[in-house]
Design a protein around this motif. Structure first.
Motif, PDB file in Angstrom:
ATOM      1  N   LEU A 113       0.806  -1.220   0.000  1.00  0.00           N
ATOM      2  CA  LEU A 113       0.000   0.000   0.000  1.00  0.00           C
ATOM      3  C   LEU A 113       0.841   1.273   0.000  1.00  0.00           C
ATOM      4  N   GLU A 114       1.929   1.288   0.750  1.00  0.00           N
ATOM      5  CA  GLU A 114       2.770   2.493   0.797  1.00  0.00           C
ATOM      6  C   GLU A 114       3.349   2.800  -0.582  1.00  0.00           C
ATOM      7  N   SER A 145      -3.050   6.716   5.827  1.00  0.00           N
ATOM      8  CA  SER A 145      -2.891   5.352   6.341  1.00  0.00           C
ATOM      9  C   SER A 145      -2.035   4.506   5.408  1.00  0.00           C
ATOM     10  N   MET A 146      -2.232   4.674   4.105  1.00  0.00           N
ATOM     11  CA  MET A 146      -1.431   3.923   3.135  1.00  0.00           C
ATOM     12  C   MET A 146       0.049   4.239   3.298  1.00  0.00           C
ATOM     13  N   GLN A 198      -1.184   1.685   7.728  1.00  0.00           N
ATOM     14  CA  GLN A 198      -1.918   0.919   6.723  1.00  0.00           C
ATOM     15  C   GLN A 198      -3.136   0.179   7.264  1.00  0.00           C
ATOM     16  N   SER A 199      -3.401   0.243   8.565  1.00  0.00           N
ATOM     17  CA  SER A 199      -4.529  -0.511   9.118  1.00  0.00           C
ATOM     18  C   SER A 199      -5.872   0.041   8.636  1.00  0.00           C
ATOM     19  N   ALA A 214      -8.368  -2.016   6.078  1.00  0.00           N
ATOM     20  CA  ALA A 214      -9.758  -2.315   6.440  1.00  0.00           C
ATOM     21  C   ALA A 214     -10.706  -1.819   5.350  1.00  0.00           C
ATOM     22  N   ALA A 215     -10.462  -0.612   4.852  1.00  0.00           N
ATOM     23  CA  ALA A 215     -11.313  -0.048   3.795  1.00  0.00           C
ATOM     24  C   ALA A 215     -11.219  -0.882   2.524  1.00  0.00           C
ATOM     25  N   MET A 216     -10.019  -1.252   2.167  1.00  0.00           N
ATOM     26  CA  MET A 216      -9.809  -2.034   0.946  1.00  0.00           C
ATOM     27  C   MET A 216     -10.595  -3.350   1.019  1.00  0.00           C
TER      28      MET A 216
END
Length: 173
Positions: free
Chosen positions: A36-37, A102-103, A107-108, A112-114
């Motif tokens: 994600l980052e 968050s990304m 990233q949590s 969760a959204a993803m």
């Protein structure tokens, strides 16, 4: 994602002072398994930076054209009779800016959204978040296009050219 777009100050000044009418941003990291980052840096940060460059142009009417993807609708599907709308896909109850942060961080929240929104990979998720953030900027006329796939060149610099790494279209041809 480089500061000052990887350019020298004299190059930036020259660009800003030119009568540029459109800035096209079609670069992206098209890796479906990218962390994600990395997806945030390559697909969101770079887009926001290019929009910022457009905002700084002498021509205040310059348009920023962002190439996204047709697959920004998470787990939603359309049909021939009821296609998916050509509008922003809702990220509710999640905030796009908080997702971006968050990304880049823990990233949590983004993970969760993803999962909740049923995005199949970090690429499509990052492109969706990016669309939301780009359209928050009201001082730049931003146009988003959503191709289903970007393939190799038809003729320039030569037929079939697709950069240093071939796309799946070229590899399968």
């Amino acid at each position: 994602t480089l500061p000052t777009w990887g350019m020298e100050s004299n190059q930036i000044l020259s660009i800003r002072e030119s009568n540029i009418t459109h800035v096209f941003h079609c670069a992206a990291a098209v890796s479906f398994s990218q962390p994600l980052e990395e997806a945030a840096l390559s697909n969101i940060t770079s887009s926001l930076q290019m929009q910022l460059l457009t905002k700084s142009l002498k021509n205040r009417n310059a348009k920023f054209v962002h190439v996204s993807t047709a697959f920004v609708h998470g787990g939603a599907t359309g049909t021939k009779d009821a296609p998916l709308p050509e509008s922003l896909y809702s990220l509710e109850p999640y905030d796009p800016y908080e997702l971006y942060k968050s990304m880049l961080g823990t990233q949590s929240y983004a993970s969760a959204a993803m999962k909740d929104l049923r995005f199949p990979n970090s690429y499509t998720f990052s492109k969706c978040v990016c669309e939301h953030l780009l359209l928050r900027e009201k001082d730049v006329d931003t146009i988003i296009v959503r191709p289903s796939i970007v393939g190799p060149a038809a003729c320039e610099p030569f037929e079939g050219w697709s950069g240093e790494r071939p796309s799946t279209v070229v590899a399968a041809a």
